[in-house]
Design a protein around this motif. Structure first.
Motif, short mmCIF file in Angstrom:
data_model
loop_
_atom_site.label_atom_id
_atom_site.label_comp_id
_atom_site.label_asym_id
_atom_site.label_seq_id
_atom_site.Cartn_x
_atom_site.Cartn_y
_atom_site.Cartn_z
N THR A 257 0.84 -1.19 0.00
CA THR A 257 0.00 0.00 0.00
C THR A 257 0.88 1.25 0.00
N VAL A 303 -7.35 -4.47 0.01
CA VAL A 303 -7.61 -5.13 1.29
C VAL A 303 -9.10 -5.45 1.48
N SER A 378 -20.56 1.12 2.83
CA SER A 378 -19.70 2.02 2.08
C SER A 378 -18.30 1.95 2.67
N GLY A 380 -13.84 3.11 1.86
CA GLY A 380 -12.74 3.55 1.02
C GLY A 380 -12.43 5.02 1.10
N THR A 405 -18.17 2.35 6.76
CA THR A 405 -17.13 1.61 7.49
C THR A 405 -15.77 2.25 7.28
N GLN A 408 -8.49 0.54 7.19
CA GLN A 408 -7.32 0.71 6.33
C GLN A 408 -6.68 -0.65 6.05
N THR A 409 -5.83 -0.69 5.04
CA THR A 409 -5.06 -1.90 4.76
C THR A 409 -4.37 -2.38 6.05
N THR A 496 -3.06 6.65 12.46
CA THR A 496 -3.75 6.17 11.26
C THR A 496 -3.41 6.96 10.00
N ASP A 498 -5.08 9.58 9.33
CA ASP A 498 -6.35 10.25 9.02
C ASP A 498 -6.68 11.33 10.05
N ILE A 511 -14.65 10.79 9.78
CA ILE A 511 -13.29 10.76 9.25
C ILE A 511 -13.20 11.83 8.16
N GLY A 523 -11.21 5.98 -4.03
CA GLY A 523 -11.05 4.98 -2.97
C GLY A 523 -9.73 4.25 -3.02
C1 WTA Z 1 -9.85 6.18 3.76
C2 WTA Z 1 -9.45 0.75 2.54
C3 WTA Z 1 -13.56 7.95 5.36
C4 WTA Z 1 -9.01 6.69 4.92
C5 WTA Z 1 -10.31 -0.07 3.49
C6 WTA Z 1 -8.05 5.54 5.17
C7 WTA Z 1 -12.17 6.25 4.67
C8 WTA Z 1 -7.81 5.02 3.78
C9 WTA Z 1 -13.19 5.30 4.92
C10 WTA Z 1 -7.43 3.56 3.78
C11 WTA Z 1 -14.45 5.79 5.40
C12 WTA Z 1 -11.42 4.27 4.21
N1 WTA Z 1 -14.58 7.11 5.60
N2 WTA Z 1 -12.37 7.56 4.90
N3 WTA Z 1 -15.49 4.98 5.64
N4 WTA Z 1 -12.69 4.09 4.61
N5 WTA Z 1 -11.11 5.57 4.22
O1 WTA Z 1 -5.77 1.20 2.95
O2 WTA Z 1 -8.32 7.85 4.53
O3 WTA Z 1 -7.07 1.31 0.78
O4 WTA Z 1 -6.86 5.93 5.79
O5 WTA Z 1 -8.13 0.72 2.96
O6 WTA Z 1 -9.06 5.21 3.09
O7 WTA Z 1 -7.36 3.04 2.47
P1 WTA Z 1 -7.01 1.53 2.23
#
Ligand code: WTA
Length: 645
Positions: A257, A303, A378, A380, A405, A408-409, A496, A498, A511, A523
């Motif tokens: 990632t 992921v 939802s 990503g 939801t 993160q990875t 994180t 974030d 978030i 995403g």
């Molecule tokens: C963002 C994907 C807001 C966030 C599962 C995180 C989100 C990154 C949300 C991880 C959500 C994922 N609301 N932001 N519901 N879900 N993110 O590793 O910035 O591809 O750090 O994993 O996506 O992306 P990854």
């Protein structure tokens, strides 16, 4: 089988949350008890987030198991004839395929033996570069069955990205397809692998599945056909393939990632904790009921596909729909047609998909029967209110809870999310942490911000203060990088990357997006440094700077400021060239949406690019650039503003 750890009411949630904080070991061992173990654990948890070798995290030490016995074997008596995977092909006119738990088990065992026949052993790394065909899930599970470590690379990555990942993980084996269908395109996967392998002389075997009948070249001694290898096992009368007994903390997989530096990291997930966490979150977040049809639209290259198409649903004995194509082909009704056709109860998708389908109007929705739907999900990126309401009204018909939801990875599974039918939802809020998850919001000085009072909101950087079973254990080949990236900014806590806001009225979390140099484009996580490195590979480019800007469909778009040797004669052609370079170096997903040629970049006296200013320009907020007095040459900013696209 119902799930003993399923949360059904708000009171259940509160009780479970309290237990998970006061007695985490008791909380998680009760859940772990419902899985199949060759040997149970000696100790539930040992951890250290702050020492020099942090993170040190061990869940269920001493336990022995194989994740595929939990995802397959243990379901054979109870639901052997129930579908495990329903596969919907790219072309709606091609017949779909159903694999029951018995059939999937058999196919995984056969392919596991084929892997062994090709010399794959426990602990070996296997790179998987395939389209969304059932054999991708079979390949993943077969690796897990024999204890090999899979490293799945999304089919949209370039030869160079594959080579980097193969070399980083020192993978000796590759599994691929001749090609993949995606909408009206055929992607020649094997030929991309061939290009990658020029740089990877140590790869011993490439197993190639036939899907598109795209002509391929097979290298003698290295490349074999999936179908031939299966036949060899079948000719031997399908000998059984007992699962390899693994340690709880043995590595299950590596998944690369992007971060804020140029080089993607191999996130390491281990066996027991990941298995329990994905199943626990799957069952709870989606309020999954035995027998229901669940459809996650992600690709197994990310992921979300690992945790919520393969491992979580199968560990829970669910019916998991897998889709080869894209939501907009042959038309924007494709996802809803799949829901209608397979009577899907839960659909788990991404805001970017929702936004792109919204733009095509309701005509593609209204002629479908969506009455089977019960839960919507939802993932990503942050879901904007407009997309949330459209999903709620037109897809869920206002009867289906939406679970937004956040995870993160690195987290392996969902951390902050509503629990369907339990948590009261609120648009654009991921709401509350699941039991087992202890968030902390930090200010820029590194202090934790106390929980907000009623009528108040706080915001800061999101950390997690206590381990959970699904978390990453390391970054492949460089543990120190894991410590520096995630455990250094806020000592003793997992950071994180974030930002987040918390509302004192209900305690809900929202978030707000990445606070580092990582973009979230449709995403997909894309590091700005990675895109810059790729652009800089172009012969005419001197320097570049990449930032994100708001994009209606993608959430974020990629905006590149580029300095070339001399002003391009034909800027459009020069742009096309640069896009081609990025596609070659990373993959088409990282192509900039906008390229602006500039003469200089705003830099501080110490030579650091001031991205804050570029971000404002990309967002169109020219009047609001903030302090520019520390710039080496404030004049460049005016130049850039004038040339803004
Ligand atoms: C963002 C994907 C807001 C966030 C599962 C995180 C989100 C990154 C949300 C991880 C959500 C994922 N609301 N932001 N519901 N879900 N993110 O590793 O910035 O591809 O750090 O994993 O996506 O992306 P990854």
């Amino acid at each position: 089988m119902a799930y003993p750890y399923q949360i059904k009411t708000q009171a259940d949630y509160e009780k479970a949350y309290k237990k998970s904080v006061e007695d985490p070991e008791g909380f998680w061992s009760a859940i772990a008890d419902t899985f199949y173990w060759r040997k149970k654990w000696d100790k539930v948890l040992e951890w250290d987030f702050s020492g020099p070798d942090a993170p040190q995290v061990k869940w269920f030490q001493g336990a022995r198991l194989n994740i595929t016995e939990n995802c397959l074997d243990r379901h054979l008596d109870t639901r052997g004839d129930q579908p495990a995977i329903i596969w919907e092909p790219n072309d709606p006119d091609e017949h779909h395929r159903v694999l029951t738990y018995k059939q999937l088990h058999q196919k995984v065992c056969i392919f596991s033996n084929a892997l062994k026949n090709n010399g794959v052993k426990k602990g070996d790394r296997v790179c998987i570069y395939m389209g969304m065909v059932p054999e991708l899930a079979i390949a993943v599970l077969a690796c897990a069955r024999i204890g090999a470590i899979h490293s799945v690379v999304f089919g949209g990555f370039s030869a160079k990205s594959i080579a980097d990942r193969i070399l980083d993980a020192s993978a000796d084996f590759v599994i691929t397809c001749d090609g993949a269908y995606r909408g009206n395109k055929v992607i020649p996967l094997k030929s991309v692998v061939d290009d990658a392998l020029v740089q990877c002389p140590d790869v011993k075997k490439v197993i190639v599945l036939t899907r598109t009948h795209t002509p391929v070249s097979m290298i003698k001694g290295r490349d074999v056909w999936w179908e031939d290898e299966i036949k060899k096992v079948e000719t031997l009368g399908n000998p059984p393939c007992p699962a390899e007994e693994m340690d709880a903390e043995d590595t299950l997989y590596v998944l690369y990632t992007s971060g804020s530096t140029g080089k993607p990291k191999g996130v390491v997930h281990t066996t027991a904790g990941y298995m329990i966490y994905t199943a626990y979150t799957f069952v709870n977040v989606f309020n999954y009921q035995p027998g229901e049809v669940y459809f996650c639209t992600a690709d197994i290259g990310w992921v979300t596909g690992h945790s919520y198409i393969v491992y979580g649903p199968l560990a829970a004995g669910a019916v998991s729909v897998m889709f080869e194509g894209v939501p907009t082909w042959p038309n924007a009704g494709r996802l809803w047609e799949i829901v209608d056709k397979h009577k899907v109860n839960t659909i788990y998708t991404a805001p970017t998909a929702i936004r792109s389908l919204m733009a095509h109007g309701l005509g593609f929705v209204e002629d479908k029967d969506l009455s089977s739907l019960r839960v919507l999900g939802s993932v990503g990126e942050p879901i904007n209110e407009e997309a949330w309401h459209w999903f709620d009204e037109h897809i869920g018909k206002k009867r289906c809870p939406i679970v937004d939801t956040w995870w993160q990875t690195e987290t392996g599974g969902i951390l902050i999310s509503p629990i369907a039918t339990v948590t009261h939802t609120k648009p654009s809020y991921a709401t509350l942490p699941l039991p087992g998850i202890q968030p902390a919001i930090m200010d820029e000085k590194g202090q934790e911000i106390p929980a907000p009072q009623k009528g108040e909101q706080v915001s800061g950087n999101l950390c997690i203060r206590f381990p959970w079973p699904g978390m990453l254990r390391s970054t492949w080949g460089d543990h120190e990088r894991c410590r520096k990236t995630y455990f250094d900014a806020y000592p003793g806590k997992y950071f994180t990357g974030d930002g987040c806001l918390r509302d004192g009225d209900d305690g809900y979390y929202r978030i707000t997006g990445r606070v580092d140099d990582v973009l979230n484009v449709s995403g997909h996580r894309i590091g700005t440094a990675e895109v810059e490195n790729a652009i800089n590979m172009h012969a005419d480019v001197v320097e570049s700077a990449v930032v994100g800007y708001p994009h209606d469909i993608k959430g974020q778009g990629v905006y590149a400021f580029v300095i070339t040797e001399k002003e391009p004669d034909n800027p459009n052609l020069a742009r096309k060239d640069i896009l081609e370079t990025v596609a070659r170096i990373i993959g088409p997903i990282a192509k900039p949406d906008k390229i602006q040629f500039v003469k200089g970049l705003p830099k501080t006296r110490s030579g650091k690019i001031m991205r804050r200013i570029l971000r404002k320009i990309a967002e169109g907020e020219m009047e609001n650039l903030g302090d520019t007095t520390t710039l080496l040459d404030p004049g460049v900013v005016d130049d850039i503003k004038q040339g803004k696209l």
